[in-house]
Design an enzyme around this catalytic site. Structure first.
Site, PDB file in Angstrom:
ATOM      1  N   HIS A 143      31.749  43.075 -31.661  1.00 30.60           N
ATOM      2  CA  HIS A 143      31.990  44.121 -30.664  1.00 30.60           C
ATOM      3  C   HIS A 143      31.435  43.696 -29.305  1.00 30.60           C
ATOM      4  O   HIS A 143      30.639  42.761 -29.221  1.00 30.60           O
ATOM      5  CB  HIS A 143      31.344  45.448 -31.089  1.00 30.60           C
ATOM      6  CG  HIS A 143      32.128  46.179 -32.136  1.00 30.60           C
ATOM      7  ND1 HIS A 143      31.932  45.984 -33.484  1.00 30.60           N
ATOM      8  CD2 HIS A 143      33.127  47.095 -32.031  1.00 30.60           C
ATOM      9  CE1 HIS A 143      32.773  46.749 -34.162  1.00 30.60           C
ATOM     10  NE2 HIS A 143      33.513  47.432 -33.315  1.00 30.60           N
ATOM     11  N   HIS A 144      31.812  44.437 -28.278  1.00 30.04           N
ATOM     12  CA  HIS A 144      31.376  44.190 -26.889  1.00 30.04           C
ATOM     13  C   HIS A 144      29.845  44.268 -26.723  1.00 30.04           C
ATOM     14  O   HIS A 144      29.144  44.862 -27.541  1.00 30.04           O
ATOM     15  CB  HIS A 144      32.044  45.210 -25.962  1.00 30.04           C
ATOM     16  CG  HIS A 144      31.858  46.626 -26.418  1.00 30.04           C
ATOM     17  ND1 HIS A 144      30.774  47.380 -26.093  1.00 30.04           N
ATOM     18  CD2 HIS A 144      32.622  47.403 -27.221  1.00 30.04           C
ATOM     19  CE1 HIS A 144      30.863  48.567 -26.657  1.00 30.04           C
ATOM     20  NE2 HIS A 144      31.982  48.607 -27.366  1.00 30.04           N
ATOM     21  N   LYS A 147      27.640  47.693 -27.029  1.00 28.93           N
ATOM     22  CA  LYS A 147      27.491  48.496 -28.256  1.00 28.93           C
ATOM     23  C   LYS A 147      26.034  48.482 -28.719  1.00 28.93           C
ATOM     24  O   LYS A 147      25.427  47.424 -28.855  1.00 28.93           O
ATOM     25  CB  LYS A 147      28.421  47.972 -29.357  1.00 28.93           C
ATOM     26  CG  LYS A 147      28.446  48.879 -30.579  1.00 28.93           C
ATOM     27  CD  LYS A 147      29.578  48.494 -31.521  1.00 28.93           C
ATOM     28  CE  LYS A 147      29.570  49.304 -32.795  1.00 28.93           C
ATOM     29  NZ  LYS A 147      29.784  50.735 -32.584  1.00 28.93           N
TER      30      LYS A 147
END
Ligand SMILES: NC(=O)c1ccc[n+]([C@@H]2O[C@H](COP(=O)([O-])OP(=O)(O)OC[C@H]3O[C@@H](n4cnc5c(N)ncnc54)[C@H](O)[C@@H]3O)[C@@H](O)[C@H]2O)c1
Length: 253
Positions: A143-144, A147
């Site tokens: 994820h980015h 997060k």
């Protein structure tokens, strides 16, 4: 034509859904509800939920857990089926969801993507064959960089769906750095990668002797959650009281 009330209509997901519904001949947003409104929508928006008495077949909620208690009471009172997508509900709120579902249809899912929910079903079938044959199972999610939680709720849900298919024999390992020991047969390793702007990747690896099978889901935008929520609203319209989830939506396909 399914008539939808969009709760949290001016937020990120509310606007994604507004855009998707505009192009969908089988759905229409008849009203929006949000605490903030700048008059940018093509449908009427109510800043006070109680004032919204527009007739509808279902309500989609992407807002805040702070709004959930009042929302459940509103939907129960109006006998309005509700697709509950807001995350971070407390234990008391989860109990309230169960209670509300006795009187009105409630569909709740932490991940509304049709792809992820189909993947869960596929993983259960795969696990019954491969886990039973001794394949090791690992989940890797990416994820980015913004997060905060790890592993993702979706990675845990994928592991849970496998575990459920295997009579809950498995335990989860999140970090192997502090031990020197072989992996256990009944272990699902879950690893998290964080970086850049990755929207969401989930990979499930079944590694056996001399062969490996990998399942991978990539979300390129949050539209995948919006599409799933609209499908859920279409499914829920006219359904009797009860608790539903995305597996019910998928099983109609
Ligand atoms: N289930 C899923 O698949 C999924 C996917 C994406 C996001 N989410 C969850 O959905 C929620 C919303 O996400 P977002 O990215 O759209 O957030 P956001 O902050 O962009 O939007 C939330 C909107 O709700 C409104 N709102 C807040 N409190 C309200 C209240 N009391 N009454 C009415 N409106 C209220 C805000 O004004 C805002 O417009 C979050 O909980 C998020 O984690 C779930």
């Amino acid at each position: 034509m399914v008539k939808i009330i969009m709760h949290g209509c001016n937020g990120h997901m509310g606007q994604v859904i507004s855009g998707l519904v505009e192009k969908d001949p089988d759905a229409e947003i008849v009203a929006g509800i949000d605490v903030a409104d700048q008059g940018k929508n093509s449908y009427p928006v109510y800043t006070n939920m109680e004032e919204c008495q527009v007739e509808a077949d279902a309500l989609i909620d992407f807002s805040s857990a702070k709004a959930t208690d009042a929302l459940l009471a509103y939907c129960e009172k109006r006998h309005l089926p509700v697709v509950l997508c807001t995350t971070g509900l407390s234990e008391e709120q989860l109990a309230k969801v169960e209670e509300t579902a006795r009187n009105v249809a409630v569909l709740k899912s932490a991940n509304m993507s049709l792809g992820i929910n189909t993947l869960m079903k596929l993983l259960q079938d795969a696990a019954k064959v491969l886990a039973t044959a001794g394949f090791d199972i690992e989940v890797v999610e990416k994820h980015h960089r913004l997060k905060l939680d790890a592993p993702s709720g979706t990675a845990l849900a994928l592991a849970d769906s496998i575990n459920e298919a295997m009579d809950n024999q498995y335990h989860y390992t999140y970090d192997r750095s502090q031990r020197r020991q072989m992996r256990d047969d009944k272990e699902i390793g879950i690893s998290a990668v964080r970086g850049g702007t990755i929207v969401g990747e989930h990979e499930v690896i079944f590694a056996g002797p001399d062969e490996v099978i990998e399942f991978k889901h990539t979300a390129y935008s949050k539209a995948v959650f919006g599409k799933g929520a609209i499908e859920a609203a279409k499914f829920l319209a006219g359904k009797p009281a009860g608790k539903y989830d995305m597996s019910d939506v998928i099983s109609t396909k």
